[in-house]
Design an enzyme around this catalytic site. Structure first.
Site, mmCIF file in Angstrom:
data_model
loop_
_atom_site.group_PDB
_atom_site.id
_atom_site.type_symbol
_atom_site.label_atom_id
_atom_site.label_comp_id
_atom_site.label_asym_id
_atom_site.label_seq_id
_atom_site.Cartn_x
_atom_site.Cartn_y
_atom_site.Cartn_z
ATOM 1 N N ASP A 116 0.888 -1.163 0.000
ATOM 2 C CA ASP A 116 0.000 0.000 0.000
ATOM 3 C C ASP A 116 0.928 1.216 0.000
ATOM 4 O O ASP A 116 1.640 1.456 0.986
ATOM 5 C CB ASP A 116 -0.879 -0.034 1.256
ATOM 6 C CG ASP A 116 -1.784 1.196 1.364
ATOM 7 O OD1 ASP A 116 -1.533 2.201 0.666
ATOM 8 O OD2 ASP A 116 -2.740 1.142 2.165
ATOM 9 N N VAL A 117 0.905 1.969 -1.085
ATOM 10 C CA VAL A 117 1.898 3.046 -1.227
ATOM 11 C C VAL A 117 1.662 4.222 -0.286
ATOM 12 O O VAL A 117 2.474 5.143 -0.226
ATOM 13 C CB VAL A 117 1.997 3.550 -2.696
ATOM 14 C CG1 VAL A 117 2.446 2.448 -3.622
ATOM 15 C CG2 VAL A 117 0.692 4.192 -3.159
ATOM 16 N N TYR A 170 -6.982 16.375 -6.253
ATOM 17 C CA TYR A 170 -6.237 15.527 -7.191
ATOM 18 C C TYR A 170 -5.331 16.392 -8.083
ATOM 19 O O TYR A 170 -4.145 16.092 -8.259
ATOM 20 C CB TYR A 170 -7.259 14.746 -8.014
ATOM 21 C CG TYR A 170 -6.704 13.783 -9.030
ATOM 22 C CD1 TYR A 170 -6.135 12.577 -8.632
ATOM 23 C CD2 TYR A 170 -6.808 14.045 -10.393
ATOM 24 C CE1 TYR A 170 -5.671 11.670 -9.573
ATOM 25 C CE2 TYR A 170 -6.356 13.146 -11.336
ATOM 26 C CZ TYR A 170 -5.788 11.963 -10.920
ATOM 27 O OH TYR A 170 -5.329 11.064 -11.858
ATOM 28 N N LYS A 217 -1.191 16.106 -8.263
ATOM 29 C CA LYS A 217 -0.492 15.743 -9.503
ATOM 30 C C LYS A 217 0.401 16.901 -9.969
ATOM 31 O O LYS A 217 1.493 16.666 -10.504
ATOM 32 C CB LYS A 217 -1.494 15.353 -10.597
ATOM 33 C CG LYS A 217 -2.269 14.059 -10.316
ATOM 34 C CD LYS A 217 -1.388 12.829 -10.240
ATOM 35 C CE LYS A 217 -2.205 11.530 -10.307
ATOM 36 N NZ LYS A 217 -1.395 10.319 -10.115
HETATM 37 N N1 LIG Z 1 -7.348 6.248 -16.181
HETATM 38 C C1 LIG Z 1 -7.166 7.521 -16.451
HETATM 39 O O1 LIG Z 1 -7.873 8.122 -17.280
HETATM 40 C C2 LIG Z 1 -6.051 8.290 -15.786
HETATM 41 C C3 LIG Z 1 -5.779 9.590 -16.253
HETATM 42 C C4 LIG Z 1 -4.740 10.300 -15.672
HETATM 43 C C5 LIG Z 1 -3.992 9.742 -14.656
HETATM 44 N N2 LIG Z 1 -4.284 8.481 -14.216
HETATM 45 C C6 LIG Z 1 -3.427 7.939 -13.150
HETATM 46 O O2 LIG Z 1 -2.989 6.643 -13.549
HETATM 47 C C7 LIG Z 1 -2.732 5.850 -12.402
HETATM 48 C C8 LIG Z 1 -3.447 4.518 -12.524
HETATM 49 O O3 LIG Z 1 -4.837 4.740 -12.722
HETATM 50 P P1 LIG Z 1 -5.795 3.636 -13.392
HETATM 51 O O4 LIG Z 1 -6.825 4.370 -14.171
HETATM 52 O O5 LIG Z 1 -4.983 2.570 -14.036
HETATM 53 O O6 LIG Z 1 -6.514 3.027 -12.099
HETATM 54 P P2 LIG Z 1 -7.157 1.573 -11.821
HETATM 55 O O7 LIG Z 1 -8.166 1.765 -10.746
HETATM 56 O O8 LIG Z 1 -7.578 0.913 -13.078
HETATM 57 O O9 LIG Z 1 -5.921 0.762 -11.198
HETATM 58 C C9 LIG Z 1 -5.313 1.209 -10.018
HETATM 59 C C10 LIG Z 1 -4.556 0.061 -9.354
HETATM 60 O O10 LIG Z 1 -3.860 0.588 -8.218
HETATM 61 C C11 LIG Z 1 -4.158 -0.210 -7.073
HETATM 62 N N3 LIG Z 1 -4.072 0.633 -5.872
HETATM 63 C C12 LIG Z 1 -4.986 1.497 -5.397
HETATM 64 N N4 LIG Z 1 -4.550 2.073 -4.270
HETATM 65 C C13 LIG Z 1 -3.316 1.564 -4.020
HETATM 66 C C14 LIG Z 1 -2.362 1.768 -2.995
HETATM 67 N N5 LIG Z 1 -2.609 2.591 -1.974
HETATM 68 N N6 LIG Z 1 -1.187 1.097 -3.059
HETATM 69 C C15 LIG Z 1 -0.942 0.219 -4.074
HETATM 70 N N7 LIG Z 1 -1.831 -0.019 -5.064
HETATM 71 C C16 LIG Z 1 -3.005 0.646 -5.048
HETATM 72 C C17 LIG Z 1 -5.566 -0.728 -7.331
HETATM 73 O O11 LIG Z 1 -5.869 -1.893 -6.566
HETATM 74 C C18 LIG Z 1 -5.495 -1.019 -8.849
HETATM 75 O O12 LIG Z 1 -4.959 -2.286 -9.120
HETATM 76 C C19 LIG Z 1 -3.141 6.702 -11.196
HETATM 77 O O13 LIG Z 1 -2.001 7.372 -10.684
HETATM 78 C C20 LIG Z 1 -4.095 7.725 -11.803
HETATM 79 O O14 LIG Z 1 -4.152 8.913 -11.049
HETATM 80 C C21 LIG Z 1 -5.290 7.738 -14.755
#
Ligand SMILES: NC(=O)c1ccc[n+]([C@@H]2O[C@H](COP(=O)([O-])OP(=O)(O)OC[C@H]3O[C@@H](n4cnc5c(N)ncnc54)[C@H](O)[C@@H]3O)[C@@H](O)[C@H]2O)c1
Length: 292
Positions: A67-68, A165, A169
């Protein structure tokens, strides 16, 4: 997977939040290119299934529960790379989001609690600080390394409803820019990627009411939805020797979304049109922003 002469052949990489979405795509793509990947993930079920997929495809991976938001988990995660593989070449700080999920969804500022603010900080920014704090000494001792961070277009420009958020970021981007200046002397490169709308479970659940991913075909210069693989491929380039002269940047990978001026105008229009066709969803959305 794991073929000889891959672009990350013999590298050891940690990817956080690698159980699904962007992180899972990155872990799999790195393994395809010959890296051994520590799948660092809060959910054992998700993390182990990604490891199984990588191994089934002939790659090398290991699950590390982490858990980060917890400092000792980050220490253990870096330690696990050294214990099991003797080194750490690449760290991808990918896990992020907010208390509401990986895609935070709009929240009115006055309804945001201090606890939600702190949690969003712990997940998106403090986690990156801690990853750097514990990975950099290991990389420095080994003569170099690469750190990547998943930022967001939300950290490059403002957007209503995502204050906590966006702020985290944006902080991440500046941390990357600043610390890259110092660790460049240790042959450690530090970069961020700013995804736009990327089709993951988190994103799908937070599309504006009445819309689906086809909205991306009219809101971005490149008319398709972003995919986790798009982010993984950009990360692969930055992590590989092909990116060896690049440090301190935040690279938008977003179909041109960020480049649009004024930001979001086309999106706003598209949402308005979609909502006009779906008054019930429009009312649900309105009431989440407007006080009675
Ligand atoms: N999907 C988008 O459109 C988007 C856009 C911009 C930025 N992001 C960023 O991309 C990254 C990933 O997002 P995503 O859309 O793949 O999300 P997602 O929900 O599909 O996957 C997130 C993963 O992280 C894990 N996770 C959650 N909290 C955690 C913690 N405390 N420690 C370790 N693991 C944890 C979850 O279990 C999951 O497997 C994030 O940093 C998000 O802010 C996503």
């Amino acid at each position: 997977m794991g073929r000889n002469n891959g672009r990350l052949q013999d590298k050891v990489a940690i990817v956080t939040g690698a159980g699904k979405g962007i992180g899972a795509a990155c872990a799999k793509r790195f393994a395809e290119e010959g890296a051994t990947v520590l799948v660092a993930e809060i959910s054992a079920e998700l993390g182990q299934s990604v490891v199984a997929e990588i191994e089934a495809a002939g790659g090398a991976a290991r699950f590390q529960q982490a858990d980060v938001t917890i400092e000792r988990d980050i220490i253990a995660m870096i330690g696990a790379a050294i214990t099991h593989y003797g080194k750490l070449d690449i760290l991808w700080n990918n896990a992020g989001g907010s208390a509401k999920g990986s895609d935070p969804g709009p929240t009115e500022l006055e309804r945001l609690t201090a606890e939600e603010w702190d949690f969003t900080h712990a997940l998106n920014l403090r986690s990156v600080f801690l990853g750097l704090k514990y990975a950099v000494p290991v990389m420095r001792k080994a003569g170099g390394g690469v750190v990547l961070c998943t930022s967001s277009d939300a950290g490059l420009k403002g957007s209503s409803g995502l204050y906590h958020y966006n702020a985290m970021k944006a902080g991440l981007n500046r941390l990357v820019q600043s610390y890259a200046q110092t660790i460049g002397r240790d042959n450690i490169r530090l970069n961020a990627i700013a995804p736009g709308f990327t089709m993951t479970d988190a994103m799908r659940g937070n599309l504006p009411p009445g819309t689906d991913e086809t909205i991306m075909t009219i809101t971005q210069p490149l008319p398709r939805a972003g995919l986790p693989l798009d982010i993984a491929n950009a990360g692969l380039f930055l992590a590989s020797d092909e990116g060896s002269f690049i440090t301190g940047i935040t690279l938008p990978v977003d179909g041109g979304w960020w480049a649009q001026v004024p930001q979001g105008e086309r999106f706003t229009l598209a949402v308005a049109e979609a909502m006009a066709k779906n008054p019930q969803a429009a009312e649900a959305s309105r009431s989440s922003f407007v006080k009675d």
